[in-house]
Design an enzyme around this catalytic site. Structure first.
Site, PDB file in Angstrom:
ATOM      1  N   ASP A 191       0.866  -1.190   0.000  1.00 42.98           N
ATOM      2  CA  ASP A 191       0.000   0.000   0.000  1.00 42.98           C
ATOM      3  C   ASP A 191       0.899   1.234   0.000  1.00 42.98           C
ATOM      4  O   ASP A 191       1.862   1.316   0.770  1.00 42.98           O
ATOM      5  CB  ASP A 191      -0.876  -0.019   1.266  1.00 42.98           C
ATOM      6  CG  ASP A 191      -1.895   1.114   1.282  1.00 42.98           C
ATOM      7  OD1 ASP A 191      -3.100   0.824   1.206  1.00 42.98           O
ATOM      8  OD2 ASP A 191      -1.486   2.289   1.400  1.00 42.98           O
ATOM      9  N   TYR A 233      -2.286  10.051  -2.624  1.00 42.20           N
ATOM     10  CA  TYR A 233      -2.513  11.270  -3.417  1.00 42.20           C
ATOM     11  C   TYR A 233      -1.485  12.350  -3.031  1.00 42.20           C
ATOM     12  O   TYR A 233      -0.984  13.082  -3.878  1.00 42.20           O
ATOM     13  CB  TYR A 233      -3.923  11.836  -3.184  1.00 42.20           C
ATOM     14  CG  TYR A 233      -5.072  11.040  -3.761  1.00 42.20           C
ATOM     15  CD1 TYR A 233      -4.880   9.809  -4.356  1.00 42.20           C
ATOM     16  CD2 TYR A 233      -6.372  11.553  -3.707  1.00 42.20           C
ATOM     17  CE1 TYR A 233      -5.953   9.084  -4.862  1.00 42.20           C
ATOM     18  CE2 TYR A 233      -7.452  10.843  -4.221  1.00 42.20           C
ATOM     19  CZ  TYR A 233      -7.229   9.600  -4.786  1.00 42.20           C
ATOM     20  OH  TYR A 233      -8.299   8.909  -5.287  1.00 42.20           O
ATOM     21  N   ARG A 283      -0.150  14.829   9.248  1.00 43.80           N
ATOM     22  CA  ARG A 283      -0.733  13.892  10.226  1.00 43.80           C
ATOM     23  C   ARG A 283      -0.187  14.140  11.629  1.00 43.80           C
ATOM     24  O   ARG A 283      -0.843  13.829  12.621  1.00 43.80           O
ATOM     25  CB  ARG A 283      -0.513  12.447   9.770  1.00 43.80           C
ATOM     26  CG  ARG A 283      -1.312  12.132   8.502  1.00 43.80           C
ATOM     27  CD  ARG A 283      -1.264  10.668   8.102  1.00 43.80           C
ATOM     28  NE  ARG A 283      -1.671  10.526   6.697  1.00 43.80           N
ATOM     29  CZ  ARG A 283      -1.927   9.388   6.087  1.00 43.80           C
ATOM     30  NH1 ARG A 283      -1.817   8.250   6.733  1.00 43.80           N
ATOM     31  NH2 ARG A 283      -2.281   9.370   4.808  1.00 43.80           N
ATOM     32  N   ASP A 333      -4.129   2.381  -4.750  1.00 48.89           N
ATOM     33  CA  ASP A 333      -2.754   2.358  -4.236  1.00 48.89           C
ATOM     34  C   ASP A 333      -2.368   1.050  -3.571  1.00 48.89           C
ATOM     35  O   ASP A 333      -1.431   0.995  -2.795  1.00 48.89           O
ATOM     36  CB  ASP A 333      -2.522   3.542  -3.275  1.00 48.89           C
ATOM     37  CG  ASP A 333      -3.101   3.324  -1.899  1.00 48.89           C
ATOM     38  OD1 ASP A 333      -4.081   2.566  -1.775  1.00 48.89           O
ATOM     39  OD2 ASP A 333      -2.553   3.901  -0.938  1.00 48.89           O
ATOM     40  N   GLU A 334      -3.103  -0.010  -3.890  1.00 52.14           N
ATOM     41  CA  GLU A 334      -2.793  -1.286  -3.243  1.00 52.14           C
ATOM     42  C   GLU A 334      -2.676  -2.401  -4.268  1.00 52.14           C
ATOM     43  O   GLU A 334      -3.398  -2.425  -5.252  1.00 52.14           O
ATOM     44  CB  GLU A 334      -3.908  -1.648  -2.251  1.00 52.14           C
ATOM     45  CG  GLU A 334      -4.029  -0.641  -1.139  1.00 52.14           C
ATOM     46  CD  GLU A 334      -5.193  -0.918  -0.204  1.00 52.14           C
ATOM     47  OE1 GLU A 334      -5.502  -2.104   0.016  1.00 52.14           O
ATOM     48  OE2 GLU A 334      -5.773   0.056   0.288  1.00 52.14           O
TER      49      GLU A 334
END
Ligand code: DCP
Ligand code: MG
Ligand code: MG
Length: 608
Positions: A28, A33, A65, A120-121
């Site tokens: 992942d 993005y 984050r 994305d995985e």
């Protein structure tokens, strides 16, 4: 937990759990993005960055984050906790999709099955590669790359520990290559099945990897507080479980199969128990092109038909761009709505789908296009489906509209396809295997993650299917006409034909005639067809005569006829001479006199 008989997690599933033969990697991309934006503009790396769609921050980089920015936070809330948050619009998915495809392509260079999941995985089944590597490695020197969920207590006799260590080395290689070549950091999970590989992947985020050994599968699963964490448990199943007070994965491990069977089908109950124990035997399915191409738009609420129409109009414009990029001709259209249930204060999705006539799409200089009139037709189909989903005599409140093309014409391949014979090199890339079935059933393990707004979907879900209207009757098959050199005629792949009109049923029949065999066209005299034609010496004479169409019926376009390979001309002529022998090329002599209602004659109609 009153209604439940307690049971240990391993009691019913020892058989499944003893199969540790596979080595699966799940990869992942970190803050996908945001990374695409940072690769494009490296100056963004040092800033807290949020990707905005509408009023939502769909993702953020890890710098952001640190401030507590989370996925799907409202922009206003995000700016409160991080006033310096740099916001970049993520409404245009083009570059994300392109990056996603590059990663998928790169992962394929290991020559293992790769299953793409969302943007994305990817799952990679490295079982065979591990076995190959083990032939050359000194087993005692193999170390694990990255983290482990828990150190194994003792060696498993089947050798899975060694295999998963090798797999962890391969995962490390893959992640480095993705970083070196594309600039993205990623996380990986390594396990003996997809479920554990996916779930352990984010264990050490970002830019790291974790392995979970089979013996810890069930324990690892108990770390999940909600049954919803299990990828294939959707909201309906979760609701049903929660209504039985089965909330955590531990609860699911403990509830008896018999109790589950009261609320779910037998298969489903067994599946739920297996999943709770960390067991999953679904294979990594090599991804091809997406089964559907779709877009969704979510909003606070829309309650007026004209506004809905506007939303669909905008979605359709964007969807047509995606379909043009894809190149396949869609044959099925699905409309999805999310209705706000004012009484229940909740929302739920409903969808309907209908078939689309391929003639709406045309190919101009190799590009799929839809005329203005075609777009209007699509819009009226969309609104018809909308009308079926919504009772317009009552007020309605929508929070999402979605559009997807859910089926595409596939090129028929293989020796038995006339399309293959004729179409290899021509600009219409996508021809004629119109299916009536609606195979949108949920995959046995649906790992896909939902996106909140304006997202593309690779659909595996089962929507409500509109009863199919009649099959589109005619398929227009248009290609440029031009003169052919001798070599080109000899090579079916270069063949260009004028306009032929075939309908789908007819085409199936044509393909049944097995006119496609290249072997035949390249070695006509020695072909098995000749053996079958042993009773029809006249026909063989026609072949020897070469490509003249003096005997052709008047409705046949001679130019088109002369562009056909010898073998096809021969078969057409045979049928014109003796229509009842339409099966000549393939059937045994005893079938020769059987009159067939459908012959190749019928498929060869003049072009306009
Ligand atoms: N995405 C989205 N809406 C969501 C979740 C994700 O539009 N509700 C988009 C933005 C993400 C991308 O999909 O960048 C991939 O989703 P992930 O869940 O993998 O999230 P990220 O890759 O952004 O972050 P992580 O580092 O947690 O994987
Ligand atoms: Mg991600
Ligand atoms: Mg993801």
């Amino acid at each position: 937990m009153d209604d439940r008989n307690m049971e240990t997690s391993s009691s019913t599933f020892t058989e499944v759990s003893s199969d540790h033969s596979k080595s699966i990697i799940h990869i992942d991309v970190d803050c996908f993005y945001a990374q695409v934006e940072m690769v494009r503009k490296p100056e963004l790396r040092s800033l807290p960055l949020g990707i905005q769609q509408k009023n939502i921050v769909v993702t953020s980089n890890y710098e952001a984050r640190k401030f507590g920015i989370r996925k799907c936070m409202l922009v206003s809330d995000a700016l409160k906790i991080c006033p310096n948050l740099k916001l970049v619009s993520g409404e245009d998915l083009h570059d994300y999709r392109a990056a996603s495809n590059k990663i998928f392509t790169l992962l394929q260079s290991w020559k293992c099955p790769v299953e793409k999941l969302g943007m994305d995985e990817n799952f990679i089944d490295v079982t065979n590669l591990v076995q190959e590597k083990l032939k050359t490695l000194n087993v005692t020197s193999i170390t694990l790359s990255g983290h482990v969920f828990s150190e194994p207590s003792s060696e498993c006799l089947c050798g899975c520990h060694t295999r998963l260590k090798v797999a962890s080395q391969i995962a490390n290689e893959m992640r480095h290559k993705i970083y070196d070549e594309l600039g993205f950091t990623t996380c990986a999970g390594i396990a003996h099945n997809k479920l554990l590989a996916k779930l352990v992947c984010p264990f050490k985020k970002p830019n790291d990897q974790t392995t979970v050994f089979p013996e810890h599968g069930a324990t690892f699963m108990t770390t999940f507080q909600s049954v919803r964490s299990i990828p294939s448990i959707g909201s309906k199943t979760a609701e049903a479980l929660i209504s039985q007070k089965i909330i955590t994965v531990s609860d699911l491990q403990e509830v008896s199969l018999d109790v589950l069977k009261k609320h779910f089908s037998g298969d489903m109950a067994v599946r739920l128990k297996s999943l709770s124990a960390g067991e999953d035997n679904t294979p990594v399915k090599q991804s091809g092109r997406p089964q559907s191409i779709g877009l969704e738009d979510s909003f606070k609420t829309v309650s007026v038909k004209s506004e809905v129409e506007e939303k669909f109009g905008a979605l359709l414009q964007r969807l047509l761009i995606l379909v043009r990029e894809d190149g396949r001709i869609p044959v099925s259209l699905r409309v999805t709505l999310r209705k706000k249930d004012v009484k229940r204060l909740s929302s739920h999705r409903e969808s309907r789908q209908c078939q689309v006539s391929p003639s709406i799409f045309t190919i101009n200089s190799g590009t799929l296009t839809v005329t203005e009139a075609g777009q209007q037709k699509l819009m009226s189909m969309i609104m018809r489906l909308f009308n079926k989903l919504i009772d317009l005599s009552k007020p309605f409140h929508l929070t999402l509209v979605g559009l997807a093309f859910t089926k595409f014409q596939e090129r028929m391949t293989g020796r038995s396809s006339i399309v293959n014979y004729l179409m290899n090199d021509i600009s219409v890339q996508s021809v004629l295997n119109i299916q009536n079935d609606c195979d949108t059933s949920a995959s046995s393990m649906d790992y896909s993650a939902a996106s909140p707004s304006s997202s593309t979907t690779t659909d595996l879900s089962d929507g409500e299917v509109e009863p199919s209207p009649k099959k589109p009757k005619k398929v227009n098959w248009i290609a440029k006409r031009r003169c052919l050199s001798k070599e080109e005629v000899a090579s079916p792949s270069k063949l260009k034909v004028g306009e032929l009109r075939l309908n789908s049923k007819e085409l199936e029949k044509v393909s049944e005639l097995r006119l496609s065999s290249r072997d035949r066209s390249l070695t006509p005299r020695a072909s098995p067809a000749k053996d079958n034609l042993s009773d029809t010496s006249d026909t063989m004479k026609d072949v020897a005569d070469g490509a003249n169409c003096d005997d052709c019926p008047s409705y046949v376009d001679k130019e088109v006829f002369s562009a056909l390979p010898d073998e096809m001309q021969q078969e057409l002529k045979a049928m014109w001479k003796n229509p009842s022998s339409s099966e000549v090329p393939r059937s045994s002599p005893r079938n020769l006199n059987k009159a067939k209602p459908n012959t190749l004659l019928k498929y060869f109609v003049p072009h306009k």
